[in-house]
Design an enzyme around this catalytic site. Structure first.
Site, PDB file in Angstrom:
ATOM      1  CD1 TRP A 259      -1.071   2.313   2.314  1.00 45.62           C
ATOM      2  CD2 TRP A 259      -2.859   1.692   1.127  1.00 45.62           C
ATOM      3  NE1 TRP A 259      -2.003   3.336   2.371  1.00 45.62           N
ATOM      4  CE2 TRP A 259      -3.102   2.969   1.651  1.00 45.62           C
ATOM      5  CE3 TRP A 259      -3.839   1.079   0.334  1.00 45.62           C
ATOM      6  CZ2 TRP A 259      -4.286   3.665   1.423  1.00 45.62           C
ATOM      7  CZ3 TRP A 259      -5.015   1.775   0.118  1.00 45.62           C
ATOM      8  CH2 TRP A 259      -5.236   3.044   0.649  1.00 45.62           C
ATOM      9  CG  ASN A 261      -1.754   6.774   2.597  1.00 48.99           C
ATOM     10  OD1 ASN A 261      -1.110   5.870   3.075  1.00 48.99           O
ATOM     11  ND2 ASN A 261      -2.262   7.724   3.342  1.00 48.99           N
ATOM     12  CG  ASP A 262      -1.147  11.089   2.665  1.00 49.40           C
ATOM     13  OD1 ASP A 262      -2.024  10.528   2.027  1.00 49.40           O
ATOM     14  OD2 ASP A 262      -1.311  11.552   3.806  1.00 49.40           O
ATOM     15  CB  SER A 323       1.177  12.776   6.306  1.00 46.13           C
ATOM     16  OG  SER A 323       0.827  11.844   5.330  1.00 46.13           O
ATOM     17  NE  ARG A 389      -5.538  12.966   9.841  1.00 42.06           N
ATOM     18  CZ  ARG A 389      -6.713  12.938  10.454  1.00 42.06           C
ATOM     19  NH1 ARG A 389      -6.787  12.929  11.779  1.00 42.06           N
ATOM     20  NH2 ARG A 389      -7.825  12.947   9.747  1.00 42.06           N
ATOM     21  CD  GLU A 445      -7.066  13.630   6.218  1.00 38.49           C
ATOM     22  OE1 GLU A 445      -6.824  12.753   7.045  1.00 38.49           O
ATOM     23  OE2 GLU A 445      -7.451  13.378   5.054  1.00 38.49           O
TER      24      GLU A 445
HETATM   25  N1  DQQ Z   1      -3.101  10.239   5.372  1.00 42.02           N
HETATM   26  C1  DQQ Z   1      -2.227  10.119   6.493  1.00 42.02           C
HETATM   27  C2  DQQ Z   1      -2.612  11.192   7.437  1.00 42.02           C
HETATM   28  C3  DQQ Z   1      -3.267  12.168   6.547  1.00 42.02           C
HETATM   29  C4  DQQ Z   1      -4.005  11.316   5.568  1.00 42.02           C
HETATM   30  C5  DQQ Z   1      -2.378   8.748   7.090  1.00 42.02           C
HETATM   31  C6  DQQ Z   1      -4.323  11.959   4.276  1.00 42.02           C
HETATM   32  O1  DQQ Z   1      -1.485  11.702   8.123  1.00 42.02           O
HETATM   33  O2  DQQ Z   1      -4.084  13.022   7.258  1.00 42.02           O
HETATM   34  O3  DQQ Z   1      -1.910   7.763   6.224  1.00 42.02           O
HETATM   35  O4  DQQ Z   1      -4.472  11.028   3.249  1.00 42.02           O
END
Ligand code: DQQ
Length: 707
Positions: A259, A261-262, A323, A389, A445
Site C-alpha cells: 500500500w 498513500n500520501d 504524514s 495531524r 489534512e
Molecule cells: N493520510 C495520512 C494522514 C493524513 C491522511 C495517514 C491523508 O497523516 O491526514 O496515512 O491522506
C-alpha cells in the site's frame, strides 16, 4: 500417503484435546511425527518443530532456559511452526520484538480462513490453491486466535490476513513468516483448530495448509520473495513479481508492492531527490503505516530504498507514522511527522542517521507537542481524541513555523500555526485559516503553504478534494481571494518540494478507484502523481504543468499535422499502448464536443473518452472504461477556461492512471481498469460540428524503474 519427515509436536505440560487431535492427524500425515514436551525435547532431533496451542499463551509455559534453547535452535537453522496462541511465543523467543496484539477466543459464525497476499500466491504453502481466499474452519465453534491487528511484527513478513465468509478482513493478519538467523519460523494465528468437526472442504484446506507448512519448513527450499526486503534488490524482486499487471503504472511512483498513500518528506538532499510515502508493508490496505522511500537523480527515474521509518513498539508512533515533511535544519535533514497510538495523534521529530536518508533517529522526547490546542477546541471523533495531524514546516528570519491540519469542534477544517526557535519547543499561535464545515469539509489534512513572492497558496485536503486558496499570508493570517481544486479527480494529500533552481514541484496521492478486494488481489495499491510544476500566471491564477524533466521518458513518437474532423467523424491513431503521453491542441470550431478516446479496444467496447465540450468542460467518461464490476465507473468533470481559445491538452496514460493537464492550469486525474488486452488504442471524434486537432503528438513513455 504419509510423508517421511521428523516432526516434533510440542506441548507444555500435557496435551489438551485440541493438541491431541492436531498431533494425531500429524502422526497420520508424517511418518516421523512424535509428541514431545517442551521440557524434554531435543530440537535437533527433528526436521521441524510444531507448537500448536489452544490455551492462552502464558510466558510461564516457556521458562527462560527452554526459550533460550529454542531460540538458539532456530538461529542455527532450525525451523518452527507456531499455530493459534503459540504465535505469541515469538516475543519471548526473541524472534520478533512485537508479538500479536490481538489474542483470545472467537466464535466462528461462517466459514473462516486465510486471505493470501497476491505476492505469495505461488508460495509452496499456498500453491495448491488457485484462489487467495481459503476457508479452513467451518462455523459453529469457538476457537483461539493470536493475530496482529493494529500493529505489525517488527521483522516478520505477512503472508495472509483473514477471510470471513465472502468478506475480506484485511487488517487481521494471521499468517506471518520470520527468518531469524539461519532459521525459519511460520506463525498461523487462527482458523486451524482440529478437535471439533468441520465440513469437508474446510478440513481438507486446513490439513493441506498445515501439511504444506510442515513440509516447507522441514525442507531446504526457500521462497525467493520471503522476508521483509532490506535492500533495493529485494524490493526490485517484489516489483518484478507485479510487473506483468497491465493496470500497474510504470512511470508513476508506486509502492514495490502493498500500500501507498500520501507523499511525505520531499527533499532535495546531497544532490538527490528523496520521496517518502505512507506505506503499509502488511498488504495493499491502509493500516500500520510506515514511510516508504524512493530516490532519484533526475526526477523521472526512481530507485526503491528500504522502509525509512517504522512505528516503535514503545513509542508514541506505535500504531503508525503518519504524514509529515522534511526540512534542512542547518545541515541536518529532519522530519516532522504524526505519531499515532491508541486514540492520540501527536507530532514527532526524527533526524537523519546517514547522508542517504536511509535511517532516522527518533527524538527520545517525542511527541514534541503533547497537548491539543483548546482555542478553538479540536474536534473529537470516534477514532481520535482530536483530529490533529500532518505538518508543513518552514523557516523565516531564524524562526521555525509549522502548520498542522485539524478539525475544530463546532466548526470545519483549519490550518493551525505553531512557532519555534529550535523545531522542538512549539508555541501555538492559532488558525491561519479555518473553513466552514458545509463548504470546506470538517477536517483539513495535509495543509501546505507555498510562497510565490507577492502571493501565497495554501492547499488542504478535506477528505474529498484538495482545495487551494490563493491570496496573501501575513502575520499568521491567510487572506484568500481565490479558491479552486488542485485536481478534479482521484488526487489527494499532495506535498511539494523546492528544487535547487527555485521551482515548486508537487506530487499527490492517486488512490485506487476499485474496491478493496480488487486492490487486495492486485497486491498493490496507490500511485503518486507526476511531479507538477506550480507557478503563478500574470493574471494571478495558478499554473500547473508536468515537470519538464518528464520529456526524458519519451520514446517512440507518433505525430500528426492538423487533423480535421467533420460532424460524427472518428479517426483512429496508430497507437497501441498503455503507457504514453499525448499532447494536442484542440479547436472546437462549431463542434459541440471533441473526444480523445484512450485505452480503447478495436470494437470500442472498452474505452475512456476525454471529452472537451463547447460548454468549456472536460469530462473523463468512465462509463465504458472497464467491464470489471469492481471498478468505479462515474464520469469526472472540470471546467476549463478560457472559453473560446484552443485547448492545449496533455494526457498521461500509465496502466490504470489517466492524468490530464488542460491549458497548463487545470488537472484531472482518473483511475480506469480496462479488462481487455487490446484496450490500447487511441481515437479522435467530433460531435455536432467540425473540429480541428491543430497538432498532435503521442510518445511511448518508458519505465521509471530499472528492470
Ligand atoms: N493520510 C495520512 C494522514 C493524513 C491522511 C495517514 C491523508 O497523516 O491526514 O496515512 O491522506
Amino acid at each position: 500417503m504419509a510423508q517421511s519427515r521428523r516432526v516434533g509436536c510440542l506441548y507444555a505440560d500435557s496435551c489438551t484435546d485440541e493438541q491431541r487431535a492436531a498431533y494425531d492427524w500429524c502422526s497420520d500425515a508424517f511418518d516421523g511425527a512424535e509428541r514431545r514436551s517442551l521440557a524434554e525435547v531435543t530440537p535437533s532431533d527433528y526436521d521441524v518443530l510444531w507448537w500448536h496451542r489452544d490455551e492462552r499463551f502464558d510466558e510461564r509455559v516457556l521458562p527462560e532456559e527452554r526459550a533460550a534453547a529454542l531460540t538458539e535452535y532456530v538461529r542455527d537453522g532450525g525451523t518452527l511452526l507456531l499455530t493459534l496462541s503459540a504465535v505469541a511465543a515469538v516475543e519471548p523467543l526473541g524472534i520478533d520484538a512485537m508479538g500479536p496484539d490481538a489474542t483470545g477466543w472467537e466464535e466462528i459464525s461462517e466459514p473462516t480462513g486465510h486471505l493470501w497476499k497476491a505476492l505469495y500466491a505461488d508460495h509452496p504453502i499456498q500453491a495448491d490453491y488457485d484462489t487467495l481466499r481459503v476457508h479452513t474452519r467451518g462455523p459453529g465453534v469457538t476457537v483461539p486466535y493470536a493475530r496482529y491487528e493494529s500493529v505489525l511484527p517488527e521483522s516478520g513478513d505477512v503472508f495472509a490476513s483473514t477471510v470471513r465468509g465472502e468478506r475480506d478482513a484485511v487488517s487481521q493478519l494471521t499468517v506471518v513468516s520470520w527468518e531469524p538467523g539461519n532459521g525459519r519460523v511460520l506463525g498461523i494465528g487462527s482458523s486451524v483448530a482440529f478437535a471439533q468437526p468441520t465440513h469437508d472442504v474446510c478440513q481438507m484446506n486446513r490439513e493441506t495448509l498445515v501439511a504444506n507448512s510442515l513440509a516447507y519448513l522441514a525442507g531446504d527450499e526457500r521462497h525467493p520473495l520471503t522476508g521483509r526486503p532490506a535492500d533495493a534488490a529485494a524490493l526490485g524482486r517484489w516489483r518484478e513479481r507485479l510487473a506483468e499487471d497491465p493496470n500497474r503504472p510504470i512511470y508513476h511512483v508506486t509502492p514495490p508492492a502493498n500500500w501507498l498513500n500520501d507523499p511525505n518528506g520531499l527533499i532535495h538532499w546531497n544532490g538527490r531527490y528523496h520521496l517518502f510515502y505512507q506505506y503499509n508493508p502488511a498488504g495493499p490496505f491502509h493500516g500500520t503505516i510506515h514511510w516508504g522511500h524512493a530516490v532519484s537523480d533526475d526526477l523521472v527515474h526512481w530507485e526503491d530504498r528500504p522502509v525509512a521509518l517504522s512505528p516503535s513498539p514503545d513509542g508514541p508512533d506505535r500504531d503508525g507514522c503518519w504524514s509529515g515533511c522534511a526540512v534542512d535544519d542547518d545541515g541536518v535533514a529532519t522530519i516532522l511527522y504524526t505519531g499515532g497510538r491508541d486514540k492520540r495523534q501527536l507530532p514527532c521529530i526524527a533526524t537523519a542517521a546517514d547522508d542517504d536518508l536511509t535511517s532516522w533517529d527518533k527524538d527520545p522526547e517525542n511527541p514534541i507537542i503533547e497537548e491539543l490546542p483548546t482555542d478553538p477546541e479540536v474536534l473529537r471523533t470516534e477514532d481520535w481524541e482530536g483530529e490533529f495531524r500532518d505538518h508543513c514546516v518552514w523557516r523565516e528570519d531564524g524562526t521555525w513555523y509549522q502548520l498542522i491540519g485539524a478539525g475544530m469542534e463546532g466548526g470545519g477544517g483549519a490550518a493551525l500555526l505553531y512557532e519555534s526557535a529550535d523545531l522542538r519547543d512549539w508555541e501555538y499561535r492559532g488558525p491561519i485559516l479555518a473553513g466552514d464545515r458545509d463548504t470546506a469539509g470538517t477536517v483539513w489534512e495535509c495543509p501546505e503553504l507555498l510562497d510565490f513572492g507577492d502571493r501565497q497558496l495554501l492547499h488542504v485536503s478535506n477528505y474529498e478534494d484538495v482545495v487551494y486558496f490563493l491570496g496573501t499570508y501575513e502575520d499568521g493570517e491567510f487572506d484568500a481571494d481565490r479558491r479552486d481544486k488542485l485536481d478534479h479527480g482521484d488526487f489527494y494529500a499532495p506535498q511539494s518540494m523546492w528544487t535547487a533552481d527555485g521551482r515548486v514541484l508537487t506530487w499527490g496521492w492517486i488512490p485506487e478507484a476499485r474496491d478493496l478486494s480488487a486492490q487486495w488481489d492486485a497486491g498493490w495499491s496507490g500511485a503518486l502523481s507526476l511531479p507538477r510544476e506550480l507557478s503563478l500566471a500574470d493574471d494571478g491564477g495558478l499554473c500547473q504543468r508536468p515537470a519538464p524533466e518528464l520529456t526524458e521518458l519519451r520514446g517512440y513518437a507518433t505525430s500528426r499535422d492538423a487533423v480535421r474532423l467533420g460532424p460524427g467523424d472518428t479517426e483512429r491513431l496508430g497507437v497501441d499502448s498503455r503507457s504514453f503521453e499525448l499532447r494536442a491542441t484542440v479547436r472546437l470550431e462549431d463542434a459541440e464536443a471533441v473526444e480523445v478516446r484512450v485505452l480503447e479496444s478495436p470494437d470500442g467496447d472498452e474505452r475512456t473518452p476525454i471529452r472537451y465540450t463547447s460548454e468549456s468542460e472536460i469530462a473523463v467518461d468512465r462509463t465504458r472504461s472497464s467491464e470489471d464490476p469492481q471498478a468505479t465507473v462515474d464520469t469526472q468533470t472540470m471546467r476549463v477556461t478560457p472559453y473560446d481559445a484552443p485547448l492545449s491538452l496533455r494526457v498521461f496514460v500509465d496502466g490504470s492512471v489517466v492524468e490530464v493537464f488542460a491549458n497548463e492550469r487545470h488537472c484531472l486525474t482518473s483511475r480506469v481498469y480496462p479488462t481487455r488486452e487490446d484496450a490500447t488504442g487511441v481515437s479522435l471524434a467530433a460531435e455536432g460540428g467540425r473540429a480541428t486537432i491543430a497538432s498532435l503528438d503521442v510518445w511511448e513513455l518508458q519505465s521509471a524503474w530499472e528492470r
